[in-house]
Design a protein around this motif. Sequence first.
Motif, PDB file in Angstrom:
ATOM      1  N   LYS A 162       5.680  -2.155  -0.628  1.00  0.00           N
ATOM      2  CA  LYS A 162       5.735  -3.536   0.183  1.00  0.00           C
ATOM      3  C   LYS A 162       6.098  -3.902  -1.684  1.00  0.00           C
ATOM      4  CE  LYS A 162       4.201  -7.413   2.903  1.00  0.00           C
ATOM      5  NZ  LYS A 162       2.433  -7.735   3.148  1.00  0.00           N
ATOM      6  N   GLY A 163       5.453  -3.630  -2.454  1.00  0.00           N
ATOM      7  CA  GLY A 163       5.751  -4.875  -4.253  1.00  0.00           C
ATOM      8  C   GLY A 163       7.816  -4.062  -3.920  1.00  0.00           C
ATOM      9  N   CYS A 164       7.610  -3.147  -4.118  1.00  0.00           N
ATOM     10  CA  CYS A 164       8.871  -1.720  -4.035  1.00  0.00           C
ATOM     11  C   CYS A 164      10.189  -2.525  -3.057  1.00  0.00           C
ATOM     12  CB  CYS A 164       8.764  -0.896  -3.469  1.00  0.00           C
ATOM     13  SG  CYS A 164      10.415   0.558  -4.068  1.00  0.00           S
TER      14      CYS A 164
ATOM     15  N   TYR B 259      -0.736  -6.124   8.906  1.00  0.00           N
ATOM     16  CA  TYR B 259       0.536  -6.016   8.420  1.00  0.00           C
ATOM     17  C   TYR B 259       0.619  -7.011   7.429  1.00  0.00           C
ATOM     18  CZ  TYR B 259       2.153  -1.202  10.494  1.00  0.00           C
ATOM     19  OH  TYR B 259       2.132  -0.431  10.602  1.00  0.00           O
TER      20      TYR B 259
ATOM     21  N   LEU C 179      -3.711   2.712   2.323  1.00  0.00           N
ATOM     22  CA  LEU C 179      -3.308   1.665   2.767  1.00  0.00           C
ATOM     23  C   LEU C 179      -3.393   0.514   1.357  1.00  0.00           C
ATOM     24  CD1 LEU C 179      -5.198   0.455   5.784  1.00  0.00           C
ATOM     25  CD2 LEU C 179      -2.976   1.843   5.616  1.00  0.00           C
ATOM     26  N   GLY C 180      -3.734   0.894   0.384  1.00  0.00           N
ATOM     27  CA  GLY C 180      -4.307  -0.567  -0.791  1.00  0.00           C
ATOM     28  C   GLY C 180      -4.970  -1.124  -0.954  1.00  0.00           C
TER      29      GLY C 180
ATOM     30  N   ILE D 201      -1.338  -6.550   4.144  1.00  0.00           N
ATOM     31  CA  ILE D 201      -0.589  -5.592   2.273  1.00  0.00           C
ATOM     32  C   ILE D 201      -1.127  -6.402   1.149  1.00  0.00           C
ATOM     33  CG2 ILE D 201       0.316  -4.101   1.994  1.00  0.00           C
ATOM     34  CD1 ILE D 201       1.328  -3.603   5.085  1.00  0.00           C
ATOM     35  N   PRO D 202      -1.785  -6.138  -0.024  1.00  0.00           N
ATOM     36  CA  PRO D 202      -1.036  -6.711  -1.029  1.00  0.00           C
ATOM     37  C   PRO D 202      -0.066  -6.348  -1.321  1.00  0.00           C
ATOM     38  CG  PRO D 202      -2.903  -5.203  -0.886  1.00  0.00           C
ATOM     39  CD  PRO D 202      -2.284  -4.717   0.492  1.00  0.00           C
ATOM     40  N   THR D 203       0.770  -6.872  -2.276  1.00  0.00           N
ATOM     41  CA  THR D 203       1.230  -6.569  -2.933  1.00  0.00           C
ATOM     42  C   THR D 203       1.597  -6.345  -4.561  1.00  0.00           C
ATOM     43  OG1 THR D 203       2.672  -7.962  -2.425  1.00  0.00           O
ATOM     44  CG2 THR D 203       4.204  -7.044  -4.089  1.00  0.00           C
ATOM     45  N   SER D 204       1.184  -4.212  -4.823  1.00  0.00           N
ATOM     46  CA  SER D 204       1.384  -3.992  -6.037  1.00  0.00           C
ATOM     47  C   SER D 204       2.695  -3.791  -6.531  1.00  0.00           C
ATOM     48  CB  SER D 204       0.480  -2.895  -6.405  1.00  0.00           C
ATOM     49  OG  SER D 204      -0.090  -3.325  -5.165  1.00  0.00           O
ATOM     50  N   ASN D 205       3.041  -3.750  -8.033  1.00  0.00           N
ATOM     51  CA  ASN D 205       4.080  -3.630  -8.996  1.00  0.00           C
ATOM     52  C   ASN D 205       4.189  -2.227  -8.899  1.00  0.00           C
ATOM     53  OD1 ASN D 205       5.691  -3.728 -11.075  1.00  0.00           O
ATOM     54  ND2 ASN D 205       3.815  -3.629 -12.729  1.00  0.00           N
ATOM     55  N   ILE D 206       5.661  -1.452  -9.429  1.00  0.00           N
ATOM     56  CA  ILE D 206       5.834  -0.331  -9.637  1.00  0.00           C
ATOM     57  C   ILE D 206       6.298   0.373 -10.479  1.00  0.00           C
ATOM     58  CG2 ILE D 206       6.004  -0.375  -6.720  1.00  0.00           C
ATOM     59  CD1 ILE D 206       9.121   0.207  -6.948  1.00  0.00           C
TER      60      ILE D 206
ATOM     61  N   ARG E  28       8.507  -9.439   6.299  1.00  0.00           N
ATOM     62  CA  ARG E  28       7.582  -9.561   7.111  1.00  0.00           C
ATOM     63  C   ARG E  28       7.620  -8.394   8.159  1.00  0.00           C
ATOM     64  NH1 ARG E  28       8.009 -11.665  13.049  1.00  0.00           N
ATOM     65  NH2 ARG E  28       9.300 -10.393  14.020  1.00  0.00           N
ATOM     66  N   PHE E  29       6.222  -7.479   7.286  1.00  0.00           N
ATOM     67  CA  PHE E  29       6.035  -6.370   7.867  1.00  0.00           C
ATOM     68  C   PHE E  29       5.334  -6.370   9.087  1.00  0.00           C
ATOM     69  CE2 PHE E  29       5.627  -2.332   4.180  1.00  0.00           C
ATOM     70  CZ  PHE E  29       7.173  -4.095   3.495  1.00  0.00           C
TER      71      PHE E  29
ATOM     72  N   GLU F 158      10.116  -5.869  -1.976  1.00  0.00           N
ATOM     73  CA  GLU F 158      10.340  -7.447  -2.339  1.00  0.00           C
ATOM     74  C   GLU F 158      11.192  -7.562  -4.150  1.00  0.00           C
ATOM     75  OE1 GLU F 158       6.588  -9.627  -2.349  1.00  0.00           O
ATOM     76  OE2 GLU F 158       7.451 -10.157  -4.489  1.00  0.00           O
ATOM     77  N   ILE F 159      10.533  -6.624  -4.516  1.00  0.00           N
ATOM     78  CA  ILE F 159      11.465  -6.704  -5.511  1.00  0.00           C
ATOM     79  C   ILE F 159      12.809  -6.281  -5.545  1.00  0.00           C
ATOM     80  CG2 ILE F 159      12.632  -5.531  -7.975  1.00  0.00           C
ATOM     81  CD1 ILE F 159      10.086  -4.321  -8.505  1.00  0.00           C
TER      82      ILE F 159
ATOM     83  N   SER G 282       0.734  -1.125  -0.581  1.00  0.00           N
ATOM     84  CA  SER G 282       0.744  -1.876  -1.242  1.00  0.00           C
ATOM     85  C   SER G 282       2.111  -2.078  -2.413  1.00  0.00           C
ATOM     86  CB  SER G 282      -0.635  -2.376  -2.088  1.00  0.00           C
ATOM     87  OG  SER G 282      -0.765  -1.345  -2.746  1.00  0.00           O
ATOM     88  N   HIS G 283       1.991  -0.556  -2.575  1.00  0.00           N
ATOM     89  CA  HIS G 283       3.397  -0.470  -3.751  1.00  0.00           C
ATOM     90  C   HIS G 283       4.826  -0.279  -2.871  1.00  0.00           C
ATOM     91  CE1 HIS G 283       0.502   2.157  -6.202  1.00  0.00           C
ATOM     92  NE2 HIS G 283       0.469   0.852  -6.974  1.00  0.00           N
TER      93      HIS G 283
END
Lengths: 356, 795
Positions: A228-230, B468, B414-415, B471-476, A247-248, A232-233, A225-226
């Motif tokens: 993905k977050g990374c 896929y 996986l988060g 998968i959620p989106t988390s702040n980094i 899309r992943f 995305e930014i 999830s990190h």
Amino acid sequence: MKDFRELETEIKKASDKFTNIESINEFRIKFLGKKGIISLEMKELASLSGDERKQHAEKLNKIKDTVLEIIASKTEELNSEELEKKLNSETLDITLSTSKSYGTIHPISQVIEEVITIFGDLDFFVAEGPEVETDYNNFTALNTSEHHPARQMHDTFYVETETDGMPNVLRTHTSPVQIRSMLKQKPPIRLIAPGKTFRCDNDQTHSPMFHQVEGLVIDQESNMSHLKGCLEIFLKTFFETDKLNMRFRPSHFPFTEPSAEVDIGYTKKGNQLIIGEGEDWLEILGCGMVHPNVLENVNINSNEYQGYAFGMGIERLAMLKYGISDLRTFFDSDLRWNKHYGFSPLNIPSIIGDLS
Amino acid sequence: MRFSYSWLTEHLKTNAHFEEIEKKLTSIGLEVEDIQDTGKAYQDFIVGQVLEEKKHPNADKLKLCKVDIGKEKVDVVCGAPNVEKGMKVVYAPVGSTIPVNQMKIKAAKIRGVESYGMMCSEYELGISNEHDGIIRLEEKETIGRSFSEIYGLNDIVIEIGITPNRQDCLGVKGIARDLASAGMGELLERKISREKGSFKSPIKIEIQDNKICSAFAGRYFRNVKNTESPEWLKNKLKSIGLRPISALVDITNFVMYDENRPLHVYDADKIDGKIIVRSANDGESFLALDEKDYHLKNGMCVIADEKKVLGLGGIMGGESTGCSFETKNVLLESALFDEINTAKTGRNLSILSDARYRFERGIDPNSTLKGIDLATQLILEICGGECSEVELAGYIKENKNEVSTSSSYISRRLGFEVSDKELISIVSSLGIETSQTGDVIKCLIPSWRQDIHGEADISEEVIRIKGYENIPTSNIRLKSKINKNILNYAQKKLMKARHFIASIEYDELVTFSFTDSKNCEVFGDINKLKIVNPISEDLDILRPNLLPNLLQAIKKNKNRNFDSFSIFEIGSQYRSTSPEDQLNVACGIKSGIKTKKSWKNIQTEFDIYDVKQDLTSLIDYLMPGNKKISVSNDCPSWYHPGRSGSIKINNSGIAGYFGELHPRVASQFKIKNKINIFELYLDELPNTEKKTTNKPVLNLSDFQIVTRDFAFVIDKKVKSEEVVTSAFKVDKELIRNVEIFDLFEDDSLGKDKKSIAIKVTLQSNEKTLAENDISEISSKIIESVEKSTSGTVRS
């Protein structure tokens, strides 16, 4: 008692005849010079007495002030006239011009600097490694053993030097920088590694040399999830858009598990690609959670630490963002291309100013 | 991997729409790369029959045909040599599109005769390269029938990319199995009868090296009739781009694509004695089915008989025992070859084959006997004959991996939260058997999945099947920084250099790290820079210097009518092909016209003083503050010996060069222009990273500034710089600046003499200099300069 009326009339008469600076000067000398009329009258004051002297002095001083005033204003007037005359004769043809040429920064450098700027803001430092690599760093340590089928997908350039009995290679990706960095530094790690990469492939869509940027994050909690977050930014900032369809989808790289490829949405308006919107997909990068075997290969305990890695092509980023259609033109050294697609040297990518 | 939708549905019972399946394939990691709806592409083509055929009145090679297409009879002009009366043909009506060139058929006059539609060849329909004549359909075909039905093209062909780990999806069944796991339907088991065999195989099998081949199953068939395959089989193979050969060969290909089980058939009558699976002998050679002779080496796995090599195990069979339509007796092979050995052999011999591709990725051991069964059923059905018992040499290992994991591990990776229940349900759908003890879930991996070895692999299976997109989106962003610097000193230096150089009019180029060894001897030891497998002859070494590629660039752009060049590159050059022998260099070239002739300027050309200025100002920019830059004549051999200089900073090693390219090198590169170069070895610059943000103390004097000019006649050989330094050193406090403002050379001065004029700026921090102070320092300056240059002052 003298009333100096004659003098006043004379001054008035003389002051009407000014034609140039010299005549003003003559006028000044005539009345105020050492032997000028007013000066002489002033001298005579000494011979007078009492009230008469006072009255004459007052009168004379007034007349003197008038003369000075006349001189000042007439000088100003004449100067202005003269300047006006001069200005009228001093015209240049403003349609003529000279030219100045500027140098340019290559789009590859520009994009690398943009990428560094975005990731720098997210606390990723810039790591490096050599372009000639050992087979171990380029493959084996990245969980790609000698006969792994994935090796065939990398058309590797070999050189004549060896390390530990294996021929050295021109690195096929920037991933060996992960290995070098993790051997040097303990977690937490956040890095990107931009640089040149090489594959023995040369056609319309492949160049034997190209550029990638690698990213690596290792700590105790970073997960999918990190990742993905990374990304995305990064992608939003890089493509300078708030909208981003991303899309992943599952893929495979020997050094990540799970692995993913990332697509971004786009639409085409005429010849222009609009990145971010739309239902058509463009593959933009590969990524995944670092394979535990890779961590063990660099003596990092994979039960305690985990993290993610990603890699993307700089040329691809540049092509999509700046609408460059042909990969091979990047290295063609056609100055017409460089001057067209190059960037101003004063244009330093910034998070607070402009990225591009 | 190509397969057709109808083939897939033989293994998958599904109610899902095709579009849903297409999306699901990509989302479970079987990326759809291409889809061809052949039914649509061929929907207009129908069966016709030529009723009449006569010569075209105006063209020798054309014929006028009347063609019956069922609902009407049409006139068609045809150029095919094989067209004849009564022939059944593929007819493309007006309005249809020819697949091979996307040409739309129109009613047209051909040499004055009306023609409606066209009769097609296989080439025109994009089915094969056969373009010598139009297709001759079988007599029995019904006029008006859809052509795509006959050729089995009424289908959708899907091409997916298979990543190297997914060996299980190199057969249609495996793809169906994965789709079923992902909820797209139910996996169907093919009904296969298991023939026991009525006799013992006369051909025995011996495995001599069980490391390279762990099992070899063989079955003998006698009295078979090898024919053309039936339409269904031919069409199946054609639909995925394979050429039908003969029933026996087609059956093995079918089983390979259906079950991911490579097989081989030998003409048993050509085998001498028994089958021996062994390592090749050095020097042995054999003629493979691709009609090439291969020279084998010890370690390669060969299938041999008592006299000769029959095939390369797991890679390719040989000509000598290949099956033909005359083949009567057959040996069918289904074996397990070692992955690494197969990969190595294939690579060494540069053979790419479907079998190698599968064996090096790993084959399900349980397919060994299943493959024999499926092939047996098809051989007996199509070719007749009788089969023997299965002869099995070696041992089929179980090969089931066991992996222990937990839902907490999977969740952490996986988060998001994955429960025990969900974990077990997903892996079970993939055929993984589980058992739970406390938090630990033990997974028994099925034999067809050879890519699952550890917990991380299980995490991928979970997210793959779950999707896929979940998968959620988390702040980094972190609360506190972990890196002190984003860029280090060297990296900043590089970036600064790039921007500075571009700011003084240079265009940045990025050229290949390779170059042509020809013309490069002067730049380095080309023998140490060789690439073993260069992309082309003229990119055969790593570049010893940035110049060769930049010089090529100048040549190219000169041909594009450029007459002024300011180009640079910052990049690596190499001393050798060892990883540590890479240097960071900035190299710039200014050449040609500096200022164009214009209404204001006369034309001037770049010279070495332009690049010297650029180089020193670059150094100044990179290393602000006090430093001593010294220049000397010792330049490498690619520089003009009299017009170049090397630069040292603070008396450390050489940091760079400037000068004119040696005329000999220029002519090697076929360049006529004067090339002015600077090179800066960025790694050699002394580190002057700021230790304080404070600037040095500034002392300003308000006392009057005085200047005095001096001219000296000195030997031409003496460097002008000597005049400046010897004047400077007279009084470091009072002398603020010394500048050369004139250089004059004339025979009147004496042979080999020149006159150098300097302007000296004087200022005191304490007082206004008096005339006698000035004349005192002036005579000291004259004395100092005369002494160190052996010159004389000009009065």
